[in-house]
Design a protein around this motif. Structure first.
Motif, PDB file in Angstrom:
ATOM      1  N   LEU A  17      29.463  35.530  38.205  1.00 45.61           N
ATOM      2  CA  LEU A  17      30.437  36.143  39.102  1.00 45.61           C
ATOM      3  C   LEU A  17      31.831  35.737  38.646  1.00 45.61           C
ATOM      4  CD1 LEU A  17      28.994  35.586  42.705  1.00 45.61           C
ATOM      5  CD2 LEU A  17      29.287  37.791  41.561  1.00 45.61           C
ATOM      6  N   ARG A  18      32.800  36.565  38.986  1.00 44.71           N
ATOM      7  CA  ARG A  18      34.194  36.229  38.672  1.00 44.71           C
ATOM      8  C   ARG A  18      35.030  36.359  39.925  1.00 44.71           C
ATOM      9  NH1 ARG A  18      39.010  38.894  36.255  1.00 44.71           N
ATOM     10  NH2 ARG A  18      39.997  37.412  34.813  1.00 44.71           N
ATOM     11  N   LEU A  19      35.727  35.287  40.273  1.00 43.75           N
ATOM     12  CA  LEU A  19      36.615  35.282  41.420  1.00 43.75           C
ATOM     13  C   LEU A  19      38.059  35.427  40.950  1.00 43.75           C
ATOM     14  CD1 LEU A  19      35.140  32.341  43.551  1.00 43.75           C
ATOM     15  CD2 LEU A  19      34.441  34.736  43.477  1.00 43.75           C
ATOM     16  N   SER A  20      38.845  36.121  41.770  1.00 45.25           N
ATOM     17  CA  SER A  20      40.262  36.286  41.481  1.00 45.25           C
ATOM     18  C   SER A  20      41.066  35.865  42.700  1.00 45.25           C
ATOM     19  CB  SER A  20      40.577  37.740  41.140  1.00 45.25           C
ATOM     20  OG  SER A  20      39.832  38.187  40.036  1.00 45.25           O
ATOM     21  N   CYS A  21      42.281  35.407  42.458  1.00 45.65           N
ATOM     22  CA  CYS A  21      43.151  35.006  43.565  1.00 45.65           C
ATOM     23  C   CYS A  21      44.586  35.232  43.151  1.00 45.65           C
ATOM     24  CB  CYS A  21      42.921  33.551  43.930  1.00 45.65           C
ATOM     25  SG  CYS A  21      43.987  32.931  45.256  1.00 45.65           S
ATOM     26  N   ALA A  22      45.336  35.938  43.987  1.00 43.67           N
ATOM     27  CA  ALA A  22      46.740  36.208  43.698  1.00 43.67           C
ATOM     28  C   ALA A  22      47.611  35.579  44.779  1.00 43.67           C
ATOM     29  CB  ALA A  22      46.984  37.706  43.635  1.00 43.67           C
ATOM     30  N   CYS A  23      48.701  35.000  44.343  1.00 40.02           N
ATOM     31  CA  CYS A  23      49.651  34.343  45.243  1.00 40.02           C
ATOM     32  C   CYS A  23      50.898  35.213  45.360  1.00 40.02           C
ATOM     33  CB  CYS A  23      50.003  32.962  44.698  1.00 40.02           C
ATOM     34  SG  CYS A  23      51.065  31.977  45.767  1.00 40.02           S
ATOM     35  N   SER A  24      51.336  35.456  46.589  1.00 39.25           N
ATOM     36  CA  SER A  24      52.504  36.302  46.798  1.00 39.25           C
ATOM     37  C   SER A  24      53.349  35.754  47.932  1.00 39.25           C
ATOM     38  CB  SER A  24      52.057  37.727  47.121  1.00 39.25           C
ATOM     39  OG  SER A  24      51.294  37.751  48.318  1.00 39.25           O
ATOM     40  N   GLY A  25      54.550  36.352  48.099  1.00 39.38           N
ATOM     41  CA  GLY A  25      55.353  35.968  49.240  1.00 39.38           C
ATOM     42  C   GLY A  25      56.636  35.244  48.933  1.00 39.38           C
ATOM     43  N   GLY A  26      57.213  35.534  47.787  1.00 35.12           N
ATOM     44  CA  GLY A  26      58.522  34.939  47.522  1.00 35.12           C
ATOM     45  C   GLY A  26      58.685  34.480  46.099  1.00 35.12           C
ATOM     46  N   GLN A  27      59.786  33.803  45.859  1.00 30.65           N
ATOM     47  CA  GLN A  27      60.084  33.274  44.539  1.00 30.65           C
ATOM     48  C   GLN A  27      59.775  31.790  44.545  1.00 30.65           C
ATOM     49  OE1 GLN A  27      61.843  34.853  41.893  1.00 30.65           O
ATOM     50  NE2 GLN A  27      62.042  36.863  42.822  1.00 30.65           N
ATOM     51  N   PHE A  28      58.901  31.372  43.634  1.00 32.14           N
ATOM     52  CA  PHE A  28      58.540  29.968  43.593  1.00 32.14           C
ATOM     53  C   PHE A  28      57.890  29.657  42.250  1.00 32.14           C
ATOM     54  CE2 PHE A  28      54.501  31.815  44.334  1.00 32.14           C
ATOM     55  CZ  PHE A  28      54.601  32.635  45.446  1.00 32.14           C
ATOM     56  N   VAL A  29      57.773  28.380  41.999  1.00 29.57           N
ATOM     57  CA  VAL A  29      57.109  27.916  40.770  1.00 29.57           C
ATOM     58  C   VAL A  29      55.822  27.210  41.178  1.00 29.57           C
ATOM     59  CG1 VAL A  29      57.243  26.414  38.764  1.00 29.57           C
ATOM     60  CG2 VAL A  29      59.281  27.675  39.532  1.00 29.57           C
ATOM     61  N   ILE A  30      54.717  27.726  40.695  1.00 29.87           N
ATOM     62  CA  ILE A  30      53.421  27.134  40.996  1.00 29.87           C
ATOM     63  C   ILE A  30      53.075  26.134  39.911  1.00 29.87           C
ATOM     64  CG2 ILE A  30      50.976  27.566  41.361  1.00 29.87           C
ATOM     65  CD1 ILE A  30      51.721  30.404  42.224  1.00 29.87           C
ATOM     66  N   SER A  31      52.861  24.885  40.286  1.00 27.66           N
ATOM     67  CA  SER A  31      52.554  23.872  39.280  1.00 27.66           C
ATOM     68  C   SER A  31      51.055  23.756  39.013  1.00 27.66           C
ATOM     69  CB  SER A  31      53.126  22.521  39.695  1.00 27.66           C
ATOM     70  OG  SER A  31      52.609  22.134  40.950  1.00 27.66           O
ATOM     71  N   VAL A  32      50.248  23.967  40.044  1.00 21.43           N
ATOM     72  CA  VAL A  32      48.791  23.853  39.878  1.00 21.43           C
ATOM     73  C   VAL A  32      48.129  24.967  40.677  1.00 21.43           C
ATOM     74  CG1 VAL A  32      46.743  22.387  40.113  1.00 21.43           C
ATOM     75  CG2 VAL A  32      48.989  21.341  39.736  1.00 21.43           C
ATOM     76  N   MET A  33      47.142  25.602  40.080  1.00 26.49           N
ATOM     77  CA  MET A  33      46.300  26.554  40.805  1.00 26.49           C
ATOM     78  C   MET A  33      44.847  26.221  40.516  1.00 26.49           C
ATOM     79  SD  MET A  33      48.086  30.315  40.633  1.00 26.49           S
ATOM     80  CE  MET A  33      47.313  30.889  42.158  1.00 26.49           C
ATOM     81  N   GLY A  34      43.998  26.555  41.456  1.00 30.50           N
ATOM     82  CA  GLY A  34      42.590  26.269  41.211  1.00 30.50           C
ATOM     83  C   GLY A  34      41.711  26.661  42.370  1.00 30.50           C
ATOM     84  N   TRP A  35      40.528  26.067  42.363  1.00 27.22           N
ATOM     85  CA  TRP A  35      39.496  26.431  43.330  1.00 27.22           C
ATOM     86  C   TRP A  35      38.800  25.193  43.877  1.00 27.22           C
ATOM     87  CZ3 TRP A  35      38.838  31.597  44.432  1.00 27.22           C
ATOM     88  CH2 TRP A  35      39.453  32.492  43.553  1.00 27.22           C
ATOM     89  N   LYS A  74      51.487  36.917  36.951  1.00 27.87           N
ATOM     90  CA  LYS A  74      50.978  37.525  38.183  1.00 27.87           C
ATOM     91  C   LYS A  74      50.772  36.498  39.288  1.00 27.87           C
ATOM     92  CE  LYS A  74      48.536  41.263  35.790  1.00 27.87           C
ATOM     93  NZ  LYS A  74      47.217  41.910  35.561  1.00 27.87           N
ATOM     94  N   ASN A  75      51.094  35.229  39.014  1.00 33.42           N
ATOM     95  CA  ASN A  75      50.791  34.152  39.979  1.00 33.42           C
ATOM     96  C   ASN A  75      49.331  34.227  40.427  1.00 33.42           C
ATOM     97  OD1 ASN A  75      53.317  32.914  39.997  1.00 33.42           O
ATOM     98  ND2 ASN A  75      54.094  34.253  41.610  1.00 33.42           N
ATOM     99  N   ALA A  76      48.453  34.400  39.456  1.00 32.12           N
ATOM    100  CA  ALA A  76      47.040  34.574  39.763  1.00 32.12           C
ATOM    101  C   ALA A  76      46.191  33.504  39.080  1.00 32.12           C
ATOM    102  CB  ALA A  76      46.566  35.952  39.322  1.00 32.12           C
ATOM    103  N   VAL A  77      45.066  33.216  39.700  1.00 30.69           N
ATOM    104  CA  VAL A  77      44.091  32.289  39.131  1.00 30.69           C
ATOM    105  C   VAL A  77      42.714  32.933  39.225  1.00 30.69           C
ATOM    106  CG1 VAL A  77      43.740  31.072  41.341  1.00 30.69           C
ATOM    107  CG2 VAL A  77      43.250  29.904  39.172  1.00 30.69           C
ATOM    108  N   TYR A  78      41.884  32.628  38.236  1.00 29.11           N
ATOM    109  CA  TYR A  78      40.563  33.231  38.155  1.00 29.11           C
ATOM    110  C   TYR A  78      39.512  32.133  37.993  1.00 29.11           C
ATOM    111  CZ  TYR A  78      43.716  37.020  37.025  1.00 29.11           C
ATOM    112  OH  TYR A  78      44.752  37.914  37.057  1.00 29.11           O
ATOM    113  N   LEU A  79      38.304  32.435  38.417  1.00 32.03           N
ATOM    114  CA  LEU A  79      37.185  31.512  38.237  1.00 32.03           C
ATOM    115  C   LEU A  79      36.015  32.314  37.689  1.00 32.03           C
ATOM    116  CD1 LEU A  79      36.044  28.637  38.603  1.00 32.03           C
ATOM    117  CD2 LEU A  79      35.233  29.357  40.855  1.00 32.03           C
ATOM    118  N   GLU A  80      35.698  32.063  36.434  1.00 36.93           N
ATOM    119  CA  GLU A  80      34.544  32.692  35.798  1.00 36.93           C
ATOM    120  C   GLU A  80      33.364  31.755  35.980  1.00 36.93           C
ATOM    121  OE1 GLU A  80      34.943  35.711  34.097  1.00 36.93           O
ATOM    122  OE2 GLU A  80      32.761  35.826  34.004  1.00 36.93           O
TER     123      GLU A  80
END
Length: 115
Positions: A17-35, A74-80
């Motif tokens: 399975l592949r999960l996707s996640c997108a972050c939205s809602g303003g201007q910002f710097v994401i230092s870490v993304m994950g699950w 895209k401010n997105a993170v995926y989990l394969e």
């Protein structure tokens, strides 16, 4: 700031399975993304995360089977998730750590591994 995850569902043992996640809602710097994930009756646990230096951290239980990746544009993170096991059944939550603002979480998406 909002995180929207998608891609959960039912898979057979050994499947993918592949999960996707997108972050939205303003201007910002994401230092870490994950699950993270939480199985019934168990605490929430780290699955994997990826920082801005492209350093990944995985739970021992998913190493070699799961891969976290990001699309910073895209401010997105995926989990394969490959070679799924019944023990991977859980609600999966994406998160983002935004510098100076803290941690933000998605609502969670159910992954069920069953034959």
């Amino acid at each position: 700031v909002q995180l929207q995850a998608s891609g959960g569902g039912l898979a057979q043992p050994g499947g993918s399975l592949r999960l996707s996640c997108a972050c939205s809602g303003g201007q910002f710097v994401i230092s870490v993304m994950g699950w993270y994930r939480q199985a019934p009756g168990k605490p929430r646990e780290l699955v994997g995360r990826l920082n801005n230096a492209d350093v990944t951290t995985y739970s021992d239980s998913v190493k070699g089977r799961f891969t976290v990746s990001r699309d910073n544009a895209k401010n997105a993170v995926y989990l394969e998730m490959n070679n799924l096991e019944r023990e991977d059944t859980a609600v999966y939550y994406c998160f983002a750590h935004i510098g100076g603002r803290g941690d933000y979480w998605g609502k969670g998406t159910q992954v069920t591994v069953s034959s």
